[in-house]
Design a protein around this motif. Structure first.
Motif, short mmCIF file in Angstrom:
data_model
loop_
_atom_site.label_atom_id
_atom_site.label_comp_id
_atom_site.label_asym_id
_atom_site.label_seq_id
_atom_site.Cartn_x
_atom_site.Cartn_y
_atom_site.Cartn_z
N UNK A 196 102.90 36.38 83.58
CA UNK A 196 103.66 37.61 83.77
C UNK A 196 105.09 37.28 84.21
N UNK A 197 105.23 36.28 85.06
CA UNK A 197 106.57 35.85 85.47
C UNK A 197 107.34 35.31 84.27
N UNK A 198 106.67 34.52 83.45
CA UNK A 198 107.29 33.98 82.24
C UNK A 198 107.81 35.10 81.35
N UNK A 199 107.03 36.15 81.19
CA UNK A 199 107.46 37.30 80.40
C UNK A 199 108.73 37.92 80.96
N UNK A 200 108.79 38.02 82.27
CA UNK A 200 109.96 38.66 82.88
C UNK A 200 111.21 37.80 82.78
N UNK A 201 111.06 36.49 82.54
CA UNK A 201 112.19 35.58 82.50
C UNK A 201 112.61 35.18 81.08
N UNK A 202 111.86 35.60 80.09
CA UNK A 202 112.20 35.26 78.70
C UNK A 202 112.70 36.49 77.98
N UNK A 203 113.48 36.24 76.94
CA UNK A 203 114.11 37.30 76.16
C UNK A 203 113.04 37.99 75.30
N UNK A 204 112.82 39.30 75.49
CA UNK A 204 111.79 39.99 74.70
C UNK A 204 112.12 40.09 73.23
N UNK A 205 113.34 39.75 72.85
CA UNK A 205 113.70 39.72 71.45
C UNK A 205 113.60 38.34 70.83
N UNK A 206 113.17 37.34 71.63
CA UNK A 206 113.12 35.97 71.12
C UNK A 206 111.81 35.25 71.45
N UNK A 207 111.05 35.76 72.40
CA UNK A 207 109.82 35.08 72.82
C UNK A 207 108.69 36.10 72.88
N UNK A 208 107.59 35.79 72.21
CA UNK A 208 106.43 36.67 72.16
C UNK A 208 105.19 35.92 72.65
N UNK A 209 104.09 36.67 72.79
CA UNK A 209 102.84 36.08 73.25
C UNK A 209 101.68 36.41 72.33
N UNK A 210 100.75 35.48 72.26
CA UNK A 210 99.47 35.70 71.63
C UNK A 210 98.43 35.62 72.74
N UNK A 211 97.89 36.78 73.12
CA UNK A 211 96.88 36.77 74.18
C UNK A 211 95.54 36.31 73.62
N UNK A 212 94.98 35.30 74.24
CA UNK A 212 93.59 34.95 73.98
C UNK A 212 92.76 35.84 74.90
N UNK A 213 92.12 36.84 74.32
CA UNK A 213 91.47 37.87 75.11
C UNK A 213 90.29 37.31 75.90
N UNK A 214 89.60 36.32 75.35
CA UNK A 214 88.52 35.67 76.08
C UNK A 214 89.05 35.02 77.35
N UNK A 215 90.08 34.18 77.21
CA UNK A 215 90.59 33.47 78.38
C UNK A 215 91.22 34.42 79.38
N UNK A 216 91.77 35.53 78.91
CA UNK A 216 92.29 36.53 79.84
C UNK A 216 91.16 37.14 80.67
N UNK A 217 89.99 37.34 80.07
CA UNK A 217 88.85 37.86 80.82
C UNK A 217 88.28 36.80 81.76
N UNK A 218 88.36 35.55 81.37
CA UNK A 218 87.98 34.47 82.30
C UNK A 218 88.89 34.50 83.52
N UNK A 219 90.19 34.71 83.30
CA UNK A 219 91.13 34.81 84.42
C UNK A 219 90.79 36.00 85.31
#
Length: 379
Positions: free
Chosen positions: A246-269
């Motif tokens: 979440x911190x990484x998202x807030x510090x990167x340009x939303x027009x240049x950096x995107x994410x692919x959420x692994x939904x399984x690992x997010x539920x493990x978290x």
């Protein structure tokens, strides 16, 4: 109450519903409008190509994808040793026959005896792969490929990264990325460095007409060490309650950096990382909400790994990986509530799909079962 105070109160209320405190919600949503504007004007090839479907279908036929890591055993198998699909071309043919329309590459290597040879990480290899994709009505959406480890960039890494951008465009991709977290560190300073690097790489990718994305594992959604007493190396030992990615998202340009959420690992978290030590030394509880994070800025998640898990609290992760649709993760709610319908590209993945010598056909059998279950999802 002033307009500003009303806005802050609204943010706090919505954040609580998403499982985020107000500060996290505001940090997560910083740049949302800019992201949407860039997305509208930038590389939106996959959204424009998306097939539509009625009857409450949550994943339209044109959006049903798979990452080839799931069938890596078939891709890397010697075609001379079996009658099963082996190597890129036969595997792509089989995935198309099953019904998949999108693939995400996990590198460009196959068995040396397969058509095209062992290494297709070249311009010529990409052209051959593109022919096989087109022949089978498949679209390449992304790749877990090369991201430079050096920072500042050295010339060799820069040249290889640019080659990957060229390969991605030959293959017709909309996205290019990696299967790794931006950094494995727990410390804010290292995530700041990672954000600088990814902003730079994202600028190069955007100039090439591509969206650069990173992938998550569970630890990326653990708590960032950013405050409190310092250790012997001068590093913080406590957390303000924000999670690393979440911190990484807030510090990167939303027009240049995107994410692919692994939904399984997010539920493990969600299962593993529930408490943190606050700056005052107290233990705080905060349960992670994967869907809430996506809802807060859904356009920053153009791809997902649709990996299912069956609850097993006897393991450290809290889940066992299973074929899609046979586990306990609520994909119906996730896909129906994440927003931006028709924008996202879910890729089926199952790390343990290969059956080894005991069941060499298993990964493709699981791919068929999982495709059928994805197709059945209704809102």
């Amino acid at each position: 109450m002033s307009a500003y105070e009303e806005e802050m109160e609204t943010a706090g209320n919505l954040g609580r519903r998403l499982g985020l405190n107000r500060r996290q919600f505001l940090a997560a949503t910083t740049g949302m409008a800019a992201a949407a504007a860039v997305a509208a004007a930038g590389p939106m090839k996959s959204a424009a190509r998306a097939a539509t479907a009625g009857n409450g279908v949550l994943v339209p036929p044109g959006k049903r994808g798979i990452i080839l890591y799931t069938v890596r055993d078939a891709v890397s198998r010697d075609p001379r040793s079996t009658t099963l699909p082996s190597g890129f071309r036969p595997v792509l043919e089989e995935l198309s026959r099953i019904g998949y329309k999108q693939v995400e590459f996990a590198g460009y290597a196959q068995h040396a005896n397969a058509e095209g040879g062992a290494n297709l990480e070249t311009v010529e290899g990409a052209r051959l792969l593109r022919t096989w994709l087109d022949d089978n009505g498949l679209e390449a959406e992304g790749n877990h490929g090369f991201i430079p480890g050096s920072w500042p960039l050295n010339q060799a890494d820069l040249d290889r990264f640019k080659l990957h951008l060229e390969i991605a465009n030959i293959l017709g991709m909309s996205h290019v990325g990696t299967g790794n977290d931006p950094t494995g560190s727990a410390y804010k300073a290292d995530w700041d460095v990672a954000a600088d690097k990814w902003n730079t790489l994202g600028e190069l990718a955007t100039a090439a007409g591509l969206k650069l994305y990173t992938h998550n594992h569970d630890v990326a959604y653990s708590f960032l060490l950013d405050s409190g007493p310092l250790d012997a190396q001068g590093r913080p030992t406590r957390s303000s309650g924000i999670r690393r990615l979440e911190y990484f998202l807030s510090q990167t340009d939303p027009g240049k950096v995107w994410l692919e959420m692994d939904i399984f690992w997010a539920h493990v978290a969600q299962y593993k990382y529930k408490t943190y030590t606050a700056p005052d030394g107290s233990t705080q509880t905060q349960v992670f909400n994967p869907l809430g994070v996506v809802q807060a800025q859904t356009m920053r998640f153009p791809l997902f790994h649709a990996k299912d898990g069956k609850i097993n609290t006897a393991t450290s992760n809290g889940y066992d990986m299973v074929p899609f649709g046979t586990g306990d993760i609520d994909y119906k709610s996730f896909f129906s509530q994440m927003g931006a319908k028709g924008y996202h590209n879910p890729m089926y993945e199952q790390d343990n799909a290969p059956g080894g010598t005991a069941n060499p056909a298993q990964s493709l059998e699981y791919s068929k079962l999982s495709y059928d279950n994805i197709a059945k999802l209704r809102g």
